[in-house]
Scaffold this active site. Structure first.
Site, PDB file in Angstrom:
ATOM      1  N   PHE A 128       1.717  -0.593   4.117  1.00 23.88           N
ATOM      2  CA  PHE A 128       0.332  -0.153   3.975  1.00 23.88           C
ATOM      3  C   PHE A 128      -0.130   0.487   5.299  1.00 23.88           C
ATOM      4  O   PHE A 128       0.158  -0.041   6.372  1.00 23.88           O
ATOM      5  CB  PHE A 128      -0.487  -1.410   3.669  1.00 23.88           C
ATOM      6  CG  PHE A 128      -1.818  -1.164   3.059  1.00 23.88           C
ATOM      7  CD1 PHE A 128      -1.960  -1.051   1.677  1.00 23.88           C
ATOM      8  CD2 PHE A 128      -2.950  -1.078   3.856  1.00 23.88           C
ATOM      9  CE1 PHE A 128      -3.210  -0.851   1.114  1.00 23.88           C
ATOM     10  CE2 PHE A 128      -4.199  -0.878   3.295  1.00 23.88           C
ATOM     11  CZ  PHE A 128      -4.329  -0.759   1.907  1.00 23.88           C
ATOM     12  N   ASP A 209       3.086  -9.590   6.373  1.00 20.40           N
ATOM     13  CA  ASP A 209       1.812  -9.272   5.724  1.00 20.40           C
ATOM     14  C   ASP A 209       1.916  -9.766   4.281  1.00 20.40           C
ATOM     15  O   ASP A 209       2.709  -9.236   3.495  1.00 20.40           O
ATOM     16  CB  ASP A 209       1.601  -7.755   5.782  1.00 20.40           C
ATOM     17  CG  ASP A 209       0.313  -7.316   5.091  1.00 20.40           C
ATOM     18  OD1 ASP A 209      -0.148  -8.031   4.178  1.00 20.40           O
ATOM     19  OD2 ASP A 209      -0.213  -6.249   5.456  1.00 20.40           O
ATOM     20  N   TYR A 234      -8.893 -11.041  -1.302  1.00 23.01           N
ATOM     21  CA  TYR A 234      -9.633 -10.425  -2.422  1.00 23.01           C
ATOM     22  C   TYR A 234      -8.713  -9.888  -3.514  1.00 23.01           C
ATOM     23  O   TYR A 234      -9.176  -9.412  -4.523  1.00 23.01           O
ATOM     24  CB  TYR A 234     -10.565  -9.314  -1.915  1.00 23.01           C
ATOM     25  CG  TYR A 234      -9.913  -8.321  -0.963  1.00 23.01           C
ATOM     26  CD1 TYR A 234      -9.095  -7.302  -1.449  1.00 23.01           C
ATOM     27  CD2 TYR A 234     -10.102  -8.422   0.408  1.00 23.01           C
ATOM     28  CE1 TYR A 234      -8.490  -6.405  -0.587  1.00 23.01           C
ATOM     29  CE2 TYR A 234      -9.503  -7.527   1.280  1.00 23.01           C
ATOM     30  CZ  TYR A 234      -8.692  -6.518   0.779  1.00 23.01           C
ATOM     31  OH  TYR A 234      -8.092  -5.641   1.641  1.00 23.01           O
ATOM     32  N   LYS A 235      -7.399  -9.933  -3.295  1.00 22.43           N
ATOM     33  CA  LYS A 235      -6.453  -9.455  -4.316  1.00 22.43           C
ATOM     34  C   LYS A 235      -6.130 -10.611  -5.266  1.00 22.43           C
ATOM     35  O   LYS A 235      -6.982 -11.041  -6.019  1.00 22.43           O
ATOM     36  CB  LYS A 235      -5.235  -8.830  -3.639  1.00 22.43           C
ATOM     37  CG  LYS A 235      -5.610  -7.529  -2.917  1.00 22.43           C
ATOM     38  CD  LYS A 235      -4.502  -6.944  -2.071  1.00 22.43           C
ATOM     39  CE  LYS A 235      -5.004  -5.660  -1.397  1.00 22.43           C
ATOM     40  NZ  LYS A 235      -4.170  -5.223  -0.276  1.00 22.43           N
ATOM     41  N   ARG A 384       0.064   1.421 -10.813  1.00 23.86           N
ATOM     42  CA  ARG A 384       0.351  -0.018 -10.688  1.00 23.86           C
ATOM     43  C   ARG A 384      -0.380  -0.743 -11.805  1.00 23.86           C
ATOM     44  O   ARG A 384      -1.560  -0.502 -12.064  1.00 23.86           O
ATOM     45  CB  ARG A 384      -0.146  -0.558  -9.346  1.00 23.86           C
ATOM     46  CG  ARG A 384       0.622  -0.065  -8.165  1.00 23.86           C
ATOM     47  CD  ARG A 384       0.278  -0.855  -6.917  1.00 23.86           C
ATOM     48  NE  ARG A 384      -1.154  -0.937  -6.683  1.00 23.86           N
ATOM     49  CZ  ARG A 384      -1.699  -1.383  -5.557  1.00 23.86           C
ATOM     50  NH1 ARG A 384      -0.925  -1.831  -4.583  1.00 23.86           N
ATOM     51  NH2 ARG A 384      -2.997  -1.418  -5.394  1.00 23.86           N
TER      52      ARG A 384
HETATM   53  C1  LIG Z   1      -4.698  -4.614   0.855  1.00 25.07           C
HETATM   54  C2  LIG Z   1      -3.807  -4.555   2.027  1.00 25.07           C
HETATM   55  C3  LIG Z   1      -4.319  -4.507   3.328  1.00 25.07           C
HETATM   56  C4  LIG Z   1      -5.789  -4.412   3.542  1.00 25.07           C
HETATM   57  O1  LIG Z   1      -6.208  -4.703   4.827  1.00 25.07           O
HETATM   58  P1  LIG Z   1      -7.765  -5.024   5.077  1.00 25.07           P
HETATM   59  O2  LIG Z   1      -7.870  -5.324   6.502  1.00 25.07           O
HETATM   60  O3  LIG Z   1      -8.139  -6.150   4.168  1.00 25.07           O
HETATM   61  O4  LIG Z   1      -8.533  -3.793   4.692  1.00 25.07           O
HETATM   62  C5  LIG Z   1      -3.423  -4.544   4.377  1.00 25.07           C
HETATM   63  N1  LIG Z   1      -2.090  -4.600   4.162  1.00 25.07           N
HETATM   64  C6  LIG Z   1      -1.573  -4.621   2.919  1.00 25.07           C
HETATM   65  C7  LIG Z   1      -0.091  -4.703   2.726  1.00 25.07           C
HETATM   66  C8  LIG Z   1      -2.405  -4.585   1.821  1.00 25.07           C
HETATM   67  O5  LIG Z   1      -1.888  -4.585   0.589  1.00 25.07           O
END
Ligand SMILES: *Cc1c(COP(=O)(O)O)cnc(C)c1O
Length: 424
Positions: A128, A209, A234-235, A384
């Site tokens: 990400f 992560d 939040y996921k 997805r």
């Molecule tokens: C959703 C997601 C993020 C989001 O980071 P935030 O700091 O919450 O905006 C980071 N890394 C991965 C792999 C994600 O899927």
């Protein structure tokens, strides 16, 4: 054929041990929500917890720090205790704080200590973007050029990362490794245990992560000896938009000074001494910074309670059942329409969503939304689909595939432009 697949869906739902939980969530009538891997749905328990905490502000004002069922002063630690079983950690090794991105910054600031010999960070080229930005900015803060000090293992197929390629890149000048547990696009699960062992044999620290794995698959971070991890809530954890994130630090690192220090990282008994010399907590709590975001953490009391009650193994079992059923239907019903299943097929390498690819993906997603299916689009050609164990059904999987088949048969996706929306 169709009837038997629908019957199969109904049978899966009938046998589903988690079926009662669907009623705990707010689902929109007629809508098939398959985007719980981007934003999990609100549960009634999360809403109640949020209501309770807003009310505690009304009722207790400043005394809310120590009064009520969820005193704010220890709220981050209480939530950590509820989160720890989801990742196989001791409660002291976890703290609920910050955001994914800010936690990664904190962990890099704490654990990336470049030396003459070890001064590189190793990651992959599919992670990400925020993780990549954070890593590059950290190198730059140390005066290290990301072009020469940031190694990104290349995917061979554009979807997955081979563990052996990561291991081959673990050279002696690597200081730290940052990888996703589950890749956000293809849903591949990386072998965290193997990678941790290989990294440690070479004297390299490793952090994961967990954004796409926490609440979706079991983990055993303490046993594997993972150095640190971070995630959003939040996921799959259904904590609500912008809910407070989490981090894990293995107990062997307790006492390491936080790279980004703040008074909430203090030993809680000493925090209000107001000394200018920090006595840090001898737990993962040391890596908190300032006053916790109470109202954004509040829903987690409700949502984590559900995970606690159900257990991650039961969630994983149901999730695999749903994603397997979805892949089967794609193969049978959508054959010839140009879809590719680009997630790993094996259960042990697949997270909680299915990743379809199609050249017209952007507008197929818009057409799906028009018929009340919520997928999510990932540029350039990914769709997805996450049938979530706690609230989706196999019958919804069946319905979704029928709606998608209809879109493809009648080419109704052509009514839309093949470009992504601002938030997709
Ligand atoms: C959703 C997601 C993020 C989001 O980071 P935030 O700091 O919450 O905006 C980071 N890394 C991965 C792999 C994600 O899927």
């Amino acid at each position: 054929m169709k009837i038997s697949l629908l019957q199969e869906a109904k049978a899966l739902d009938f046998e589903n041990k988690l079926k009662a939980y669907r009623d705990e969530f707010y689902l929109n009538d007629g809508q098939i929500y398959f985007d719980g891997n981007s934003l999990g749905l609100m549960s009634k328990r999360a809403e109640m917890a949020l209501d309770y905490l807003t009310d505690s502000w009304k009722r207790y004002a400043i005394d809310g720090w120590t009064k009520g069922a969820y005193p704010w002063f220890t709220l981050s630690e209480k939530l950590a205790e509820l989160s720890a079983p989801l990742i196989g950690a001791k409660k002291e090794e976890v703290i609920v704080t910050g955001s994914t991105t800010s936690n990664l910054h904190q962990l890099l600031a704490t654990f990336f200590k470049p030396t003459e010999k070890r001064n590189k960070i190793l990651a992959d080229n599919l992670n990400f973007p925020t993780d990549i930005y954070a890593i590059k900015s950290k190198l730059e803060q140390h005066g290290l050029d990301p072009n020469s000090h940031f190694i990104q293992v290349e995917s061979r197929d554009g979807h997955t990362i081979e563990e052996i390629d990561v291991i081959a890149a673990m050279r002696e000048d690597v200081s730290i490794i940052i990888l996703p547990s589950v890749l956000y696009r293809s849903g591949q699960i990386l072998n965290m245990q193997q990678l941790t062992q290989e990294a440690h044999e070479r004297g390299i620290l490793i952090g994961f992560d967990l954004c796409h794995s926490i609440g979706a698959i079991p983990h055993d971070l303490s046993k594997w000896g993972v150095d640190f991890a971070f995630w959003c809530t939040y996921k799959h954890l259904n904590g609500g938009p912008g809910s407070v994130a989490g981090l894990y630090v293995n107990e062997r690192h307790f006492g390491t000074a936080p790279g980004l220090a703040g008074w909430f990282g203090s030993d809680k008994n000493r925090q209000f001494d107001m000394s200018h010399t920090m006595t840090q907590a001898m737990t993962a709590g040391a890596y908190q910074m300032g006053t916790p975001h109470i109202l954004s953490a509040a829903p987690l009391f409700g949502s984590l309670e559900i995970f606690h009650e159900v257990g991650i193994d039961a969630i994983r079992k149901r999730s695999l059942e749903l994603t397997n059923f979805l892949m089967k239907l794609v193969e049978i019903e959508l054959d010839g329409y140009g879809f590719t299943i680009s997630n790993p097929r094996e259960d042990h390498r697949r997270g909680a969503h299915v990743y379809l690819e199609h050249p017209e993906a952007a507008r197929i997603c818009k057409a799906l939304k028009k018929v009340n299916v919520i997928p999510d689009f990932r540029t350039p050609r990914g769709i997805r689909l996450a049938p979530v164990a706690l609230y989706n059904t196999a019958e919804e999987v069946y319905d979704m595939v029928q709606r998608l088949k209809n879109i493809m048969e009648h080419e109704t996706y052509k009514e839309f432009s093949n470009a992504r929306e601002i938030v997709s």
